[in-house]
Design an enzyme around this catalytic site. Sequence first.
Site, PDB file in Angstrom:
ATOM      1  N   GLY A  46       0.783  -1.259   0.109  1.00 32.53           N
ATOM      2  CA  GLY A  46      -0.125   0.002   0.171  1.00 32.53           C
ATOM      3  C   GLY A  46       0.737   1.363   0.020  1.00 32.53           C
ATOM      4  O   GLY A  46       2.111   1.168   0.723  1.00 32.53           O
ATOM      5  N   GLN A  51       3.038  10.088   1.246  1.00 33.02           N
ATOM      6  CA  GLN A  51       4.345   9.327   1.353  1.00 33.02           C
ATOM      7  C   GLN A  51       5.296   9.685   0.252  1.00 33.02           C
ATOM      8  O   GLN A  51       6.462   9.462   0.308  1.00 33.02           O
ATOM      9  CB  GLN A  51       4.190   7.862   1.228  1.00 33.02           C
ATOM     10  CG  GLN A  51       3.543   7.221   2.638  1.00 33.02           C
ATOM     11  CD  GLN A  51       3.387   5.897   2.570  1.00 33.02           C
ATOM     12  OE1 GLN A  51       2.384   5.224   1.902  1.00 33.02           O
ATOM     13  NE2 GLN A  51       4.216   4.942   3.203  1.00 33.02           N
ATOM     14  N   CYS A  92       5.339  -0.400   7.359  1.00 37.52           N
ATOM     15  CA  CYS A  92       5.033   0.962   6.244  1.00 37.52           C
ATOM     16  C   CYS A  92       6.253   1.220   5.624  1.00 37.52           C
ATOM     17  O   CYS A  92       7.247   1.149   6.269  1.00 37.52           O
ATOM     18  CB  CYS A  92       4.656   2.136   7.461  1.00 37.52           C
ATOM     19  SG  CYS A  92       4.382   3.506   6.272  1.00 37.52           S
ATOM     20  N   LEU A  93       6.173   1.543   4.531  1.00 38.58           N
ATOM     21  CA  LEU A  93       7.406   1.833   3.666  1.00 38.58           C
ATOM     22  C   LEU A  93       7.945   3.178   4.118  1.00 38.58           C
ATOM     23  O   LEU A  93       9.241   3.487   4.073  1.00 38.58           O
ATOM     24  CB  LEU A  93       6.942   2.264   2.014  1.00 38.58           C
ATOM     25  CG  LEU A  93       6.563   0.933   1.478  1.00 38.58           C
ATOM     26  CD1 LEU A  93       6.025   1.048   0.093  1.00 38.58           C
ATOM     27  CD2 LEU A  93       8.003  -0.014   1.332  1.00 38.58           C
ATOM     28  N   HIS A 134      -4.711   2.269   7.242  1.00 38.48           N
ATOM     29  CA  HIS A 134      -3.567   2.584   7.376  1.00 38.48           C
ATOM     30  C   HIS A 134      -3.220   3.629   6.281  1.00 38.48           C
ATOM     31  O   HIS A 134      -2.488   4.676   6.800  1.00 38.48           O
ATOM     32  CB  HIS A 134      -2.631   1.531   7.246  1.00 38.48           C
ATOM     33  CG  HIS A 134      -1.140   1.535   7.068  1.00 38.48           C
ATOM     34  ND1 HIS A 134      -0.156   1.061   8.234  1.00 38.48           N
ATOM     35  CD2 HIS A 134      -0.388   2.354   6.207  1.00 38.48           C
ATOM     36  CE1 HIS A 134       0.994   1.418   7.707  1.00 38.48           C
ATOM     37  NE2 HIS A 134       0.926   2.234   6.788  1.00 38.48           N
ATOM     38  N   GLU A 135      -3.599   3.641   5.131  1.00 41.30           N
ATOM     39  CA  GLU A 135      -3.299   4.437   4.220  1.00 41.30           C
ATOM     40  C   GLU A 135      -4.021   5.804   4.104  1.00 41.30           C
ATOM     41  O   GLU A 135      -3.539   6.808   3.992  1.00 41.30           O
ATOM     42  CB  GLU A 135      -3.593   3.806   2.573  1.00 41.30           C
ATOM     43  CG  GLU A 135      -2.716   2.594   2.322  1.00 41.30           C
ATOM     44  CD  GLU A 135      -1.388   2.674   2.504  1.00 41.30           C
ATOM     45  OE1 GLU A 135      -0.772   3.777   2.455  1.00 41.30           O
ATOM     46  OE2 GLU A 135      -0.587   1.639   2.936  1.00 41.30           O
ATOM     47  N   HIS A 138      -2.270   7.782   6.554  1.00 41.58           N
ATOM     48  CA  HIS A 138      -1.514   8.680   6.109  1.00 41.58           C
ATOM     49  C   HIS A 138      -2.009  10.279   5.400  1.00 41.58           C
ATOM     50  O   HIS A 138      -1.445  11.189   5.516  1.00 41.58           O
ATOM     51  CB  HIS A 138      -0.733   8.196   4.753  1.00 41.58           C
ATOM     52  CG  HIS A 138       0.476   7.249   5.162  1.00 41.58           C
ATOM     53  ND1 HIS A 138       1.373   7.545   5.812  1.00 41.58           N
ATOM     54  CD2 HIS A 138       0.412   5.865   4.940  1.00 41.58           C
ATOM     55  CE1 HIS A 138       2.220   6.373   5.976  1.00 41.58           C
ATOM     56  NE2 HIS A 138       1.592   5.399   5.582  1.00 41.58           N
TER      57      HIS A 138
HETATM   58  C1  QAP Z   1       0.898  -0.764   4.871  1.00 45.42           C
HETATM   59  O1  QAP Z   1       2.825  -1.414   4.192  1.00 45.42           O
HETATM   60  C2  QAP Z   1       0.301  -1.972   5.675  1.00 45.42           C
HETATM   61  O2  QAP Z   1       9.352  -2.081   6.968  1.00 45.42           O
HETATM   62  C3  QAP Z   1       1.577  -1.078   3.620  1.00 45.42           C
HETATM   63  O3  QAP Z   1      11.470  -2.964   5.359  1.00 45.42           O
HETATM   64  C4  QAP Z   1       1.380  -2.857   6.313  1.00 45.42           C
HETATM   65  O4  QAP Z   1       3.792  -2.108   2.320  1.00 45.42           O
HETATM   66  C5  QAP Z   1      -0.934  -2.226   5.604  1.00 45.42           C
HETATM   67  C6  QAP Z   1       7.627  -2.584   3.676  1.00 45.42           C
HETATM   68  C7  QAP Z   1       0.720  -4.033   6.941  1.00 45.42           C
HETATM   69  C8  QAP Z   1      -1.594  -3.543   6.348  1.00 45.42           C
HETATM   70  C9  QAP Z   1      -0.411  -4.442   7.038  1.00 45.42           C
HETATM   71  C10 QAP Z   1       7.944  -2.322   5.060  1.00 45.42           C
HETATM   72  C11 QAP Z   1       8.776  -2.780   3.164  1.00 45.42           C
HETATM   73  C12 QAP Z   1       6.367  -2.610   3.341  1.00 45.42           C
HETATM   74  C13 QAP Z   1       9.028  -2.396   5.559  1.00 45.42           C
HETATM   75  C14 QAP Z   1       4.097  -2.018   3.433  1.00 45.42           C
HETATM   76  C15 QAP Z   1      10.249  -2.616   5.022  1.00 45.42           C
HETATM   77  C16 QAP Z   1      10.060  -3.049   3.624  1.00 45.42           C
HETATM   78  C17 QAP Z   1       5.305  -2.182   4.079  1.00 45.42           C
HETATM   79 CO    CO Z   2       2.219   3.516   5.579  1.00 46.20          CO
END
Ligand code: QAP
Ligand code: CO
Length: 167
Positions: A46, A51, A92-93, A134-135, A138
């Site tokens: 996401g 971001q 989270c990215l 979550h998004e 943001h």
């Molecule tokens: C949000 O998160 C999300 O720590 C999106 O080193 C996450 O795409 C919603 C990511 C979980 C629901 C459940 C995170 C990539 C990506 C890191 C992501 C990383 C590399 C996170």
């Molecule tokens: Co995020």
Amino acid sequence: MALLEILEFPDPRLRTVAKPVQQVDDGLRKLIDDMFETMYAAPGIGLAATQVNVHKRLLVLDVSEDGDQPMVFINPQITPIGSDTKPYEEGCLSVPGFHEQVVRPDRILVRALDRHGEQFEMEADGLLAVCLQHEIDHLDGKLFVDHVSRLKRERIRKKLEKVQRHA
Ligand code: QAP
Ligand code: CO
């Protein structure tokens, strides 16, 4: 297409509250395509416009197993269905390398515009519901670390600031 730079916590620009999209046009569709490219490359599930330092109410996600179900939500609005909540281990990215449990409503109704500016409505649960909430956080200048204890948040902030100094 282009890869966009992803802002990282504690960058203050992540605290900006995004403005509603007024026009779903080719410029916006180009941004959407660039956001997908950036999200898939990361890789992530996401990404909110906030971001990538664009303060419009727009998010993309793909929570499918195979990463072949891109979804776009423009000016999304959500309401919980019922009062059940569930914890989920979120990342989270913009907070790379950290994951924490966050409790949120389990089922939601979402209303948004699609990439052609057409309104649609759907119910979401499970990972899709978590990711949408979550998004949308943001877009309101919030991060998942705001849902954990101050101690944990400060620990994450200090570690990320240290990595960023060496980047
Ligand atoms: C949000 O998160 C999300 O720590 C999106 O080193 C996450 O795409 C919603 C990511 C979980 C629901 C459940 C995170 C990539 C990506 C890191 C992501 C990383 C590399 C996170
Ligand atoms: Co995020």
